[in-house]
Design an enzyme around this catalytic site. Sequence first.
Site, short mmCIF file in Angstrom:
data_model
loop_
_atom_site.label_atom_id
_atom_site.label_comp_id
_atom_site.label_asym_id
_atom_site.label_seq_id
_atom_site.Cartn_x
_atom_site.Cartn_y
_atom_site.Cartn_z
N LYS A 171 0.82 -1.22 0.00
CA LYS A 171 0.00 0.00 0.00
C LYS A 171 0.86 1.28 0.00
CE LYS A 171 -3.95 -2.11 2.35
NZ LYS A 171 -5.01 -1.87 3.35
N PHE B 99 -15.83 3.15 6.89
CA PHE B 99 -14.48 3.56 6.50
C PHE B 99 -14.25 3.50 4.99
CE2 PHE B 99 -14.36 -0.93 7.91
CZ PHE B 99 -13.86 -1.56 6.77
N ARG C 77 -2.34 -14.44 4.60
CA ARG C 77 -3.05 -13.78 5.71
C ARG C 77 -2.30 -13.96 7.02
NH1 ARG C 77 -7.78 -11.72 4.70
NH2 ARG C 77 -8.78 -12.18 6.68
N THR D 84 -5.54 -7.18 10.74
CA THR D 84 -5.76 -5.93 9.98
C THR D 84 -5.18 -4.72 10.71
OG1 THR D 84 -7.81 -6.91 9.18
CG2 THR D 84 -7.54 -4.56 8.84
N ASN E 228 -1.92 0.13 6.86
CA ASN E 228 -1.44 -1.16 7.37
C ASN E 228 -0.54 -1.91 6.38
OD1 ASN E 228 -3.45 -1.93 5.63
ND2 ASN E 228 -4.56 -3.22 7.08
N HIS F 256 -2.16 -5.47 1.62
CA HIS F 256 -3.49 -6.08 1.45
C HIS F 256 -3.29 -7.48 0.89
CE1 HIS F 256 -7.62 -6.76 0.05
NE2 HIS F 256 -7.05 -7.24 -1.04
P1 CMP Z 1 -7.39 -4.50 3.68
O1 CMP Z 1 -6.91 -5.87 3.94
O2 CMP Z 1 -6.79 -3.76 2.55
O3 CMP Z 1 -8.98 -4.53 3.46
C1 CMP Z 1 -9.81 -3.43 3.75
C2 CMP Z 1 -9.11 -2.35 4.50
O4 CMP Z 1 -9.93 -1.44 5.19
C3 CMP Z 1 -8.25 -2.95 5.59
O5 CMP Z 1 -7.15 -3.63 5.00
C4 CMP Z 1 -7.92 -1.72 6.44
O6 CMP Z 1 -6.74 -1.07 6.00
C5 CMP Z 1 -9.10 -0.80 6.17
N1 CMP Z 1 -9.89 -0.50 7.37
C6 CMP Z 1 -10.08 0.72 7.89
N2 CMP Z 1 -10.85 0.66 8.98
C7 CMP Z 1 -11.18 -0.65 9.16
C8 CMP Z 1 -11.95 -1.37 10.13
N3 CMP Z 1 -12.57 -0.73 11.13
N4 CMP Z 1 -12.06 -2.70 10.00
C9 CMP Z 1 -11.46 -3.35 8.96
N5 CMP Z 1 -10.71 -2.72 8.01
C10 CMP Z 1 -10.57 -1.38 8.11
#
Ligand code: CMP
Length: 136
Positions: free
Chosen positions: A12, A60, A88, A94, A115, A118
């Site tokens: 990312k 979000f 994963r 996450t 984070n 993905h």
């Molecule tokens: P990703 O695996 O890219 O999939 C969706 C993304 O939403 C997740 O990583 C996070 O970076 C983002 N995100 C932001 N807020 C939340 C939340 N409350 N719960 C889960 N994902 C979130």
Amino acid sequence: MSKIQQTLSIIKPDAVERNLSEEIKNEFKNNNFDILKEKKVKISKSEAEKFYQVHQSKPFYNDLCEYLSSGPIVVMVLEKNDAILENRKLMGATDPIKAEEGTLRKKYGISIDKNSVHGSDSLDNAKIEIDFFFKD
Ligand code: CMP
């Protein structure tokens, strides 16, 4: 029984910006993932909205799409036995605060939004996500 699978991985904007792409790619290689395809791209907000459409009802969603389209990302097709689950596990939870020691999000993640990586969450989504970036 384990099966060879392909999964989509994204490095990312927060990690690309901090020049962590090579280090993160080495993490995948050291964990026996083959990087079958790879490219660095910058996507538009509407492309991000399409990519993350499974999250469109989430509070979000807008910030997430703004963020993924805010700078260059590295997208990869990774292959390994049980690639989806293995990726994963390697990424960790996450939210970097909740991620286990040694995982990518623990090591590199800044926040739940930033984070760093993905990964597809299922075989069906992996196919959709790989097509999204690599179908030509
Ligand atoms: P990703 O695996 O890219 O999939 C969706 C993304 O939403 C997740 O990583 C996070 O970076 C983002 N995100 C932001 N807020 C939340 C939340 N409350 N719960 C889960 N994902 C979130």
